[in-house]
Design a protein around this motif. Sequence first.
Motif, mmCIF file in Angstrom:
data_model
loop_
_atom_site.group_PDB
_atom_site.id
_atom_site.type_symbol
_atom_site.label_atom_id
_atom_site.label_comp_id
_atom_site.label_asym_id
_atom_site.label_seq_id
_atom_site.Cartn_x
_atom_site.Cartn_y
_atom_site.Cartn_z
ATOM 1 N N HIS A 65 0.839 -1.195 0.000
ATOM 2 C CA HIS A 65 0.000 0.000 0.000
ATOM 3 C C HIS A 65 0.881 1.255 0.000
ATOM 4 C CE1 HIS A 65 -2.775 3.132 1.253
ATOM 5 N NE2 HIS A 65 -2.042 3.322 2.338
ATOM 6 N N HIS A 94 4.027 7.125 5.917
ATOM 7 C CA HIS A 94 2.736 7.562 6.456
ATOM 8 C C HIS A 94 2.040 6.504 7.313
ATOM 9 C CE1 HIS A 94 0.584 5.377 3.284
ATOM 10 N NE2 HIS A 94 -0.542 5.651 3.910
ATOM 11 N N ASP A 95 2.337 5.232 7.105
ATOM 12 C CA ASP A 95 1.658 4.181 7.871
ATOM 13 C C ASP A 95 2.579 3.459 8.858
ATOM 14 O OD1 ASP A 95 -0.916 4.545 7.061
ATOM 15 O OD2 ASP A 95 -0.957 2.918 5.594
ATOM 16 N N ASP A 193 -3.071 8.593 -0.831
ATOM 17 C CA ASP A 193 -3.433 7.510 0.092
ATOM 18 C C ASP A 193 -4.859 7.030 -0.213
ATOM 19 O OD1 ASP A 193 -3.353 5.794 2.281
ATOM 20 O OD2 ASP A 193 -3.774 7.351 3.755
HETATM 21 MG MG MG Z 1 -2.438 4.685 4.174
#
Ligand code: MG
Length: 379
Positions: A65, A94-95, A193
């Motif tokens: 992702h 970001h994750d 995203d």
């Molecule tokens: Mg994400």
Amino acid sequence: MLEIYACQAEHSRGRQHPEPPAPTRNDFQRDRDRIVHSTAFRRLVYKTQVFLNHEGDLFRTRMTHSLEVAQLGRSIARSLGLNEDLVEAVALAHDLGHTPFGHAGQDTLNECMTAYGGFEHNLQSLRVVDHLEERYPQFDGLNLSFETREGILKHCARRNALIIEAQEPGGVASRFLLGTQPSLEAQLCNLADAIAYNAHDIDDGVRSGLLKLAQMEEVPLFQHYKTITLQLYPSMSEVSKSRRLLYETIRRMLSDQVYDVINTTRENLQKHCPKSADEARQAGPLVSFGGPMAEQVQAMKSFLYKHLYRHPQVMTTTTAAQEVVRELFAAYLSSPQEMSPDYAARDETPRAVADYIAGMTDRFAAKEHERLTGRRLLV
Ligand code: MG
């Protein structure tokens, strides 16, 4: 090549611990490299996006992702004259703070932490790069530049923003108190995203059999491109071609959203004419979908929520995952010595437990749960 409203590495607000510049890389490239080499980044391979890691080899994980977000972000950044290196760094990071078992894990950890300041995954991503990574002799964390950290902290409750602001006046949390925007590159990552997960969740949903192609008629954007694909390639209606029909539809849908963001953002930039990255931060959200596309994307989100994220089969694993996190939290809280020694030795036990659990991969969490409770709920 960068536009005046892009973040420039040479004008970065810098790192919390000053470091001499690297000879061949700018600060944002260096941030990206640090993220890719971090332990938290490698763990993303074994963390759930929607489907648990062991449910199938081809489903998205947090890692794939994040790579898709970086790809979409970079390609939009290039056409808008924004800083691709910064977009890539933010997208890949970001994750990093996501718990095992996706949103189920995160919500449960937040419940467990209610009395101790709560748990937010965006804030956790910042904690990972600021404190939890242990790779450098001189400091905790990765010591990333301000702009990358700003992009990572996508959301933050006011209560937490006040705490960060006290530690770092005028820093990454100020915007939540002032109501300003992050850089255009950070805004772009948020959209990339959403574009990425809507598309890949449809793909994974159909692959898993939980969503049927016919059912996707409820999503106007999907239906529109499915119809066009079938008009152009009538043979795609054959059952043996259903996989290609799905991919071609998603591909066209993705392109449409990307061009919509590029065109809408160009219009917004022309209207507001920001003369610098800072002026862009003051101008309100500038990287966005146009109105009609925003509606289409919302329809797709609602569909996925109702038919995939709340699907009985997904909910069964969700319930088990919640139990695993809840029982792990209770077990470590009463016996901190069951955690690895560096976490067990920390002063604030509840936060140490939350950091420890948040860092786990799906399978490690399931194994630890079995070791501590004697019950096997997952995998
Ligand atoms: Mg994400």
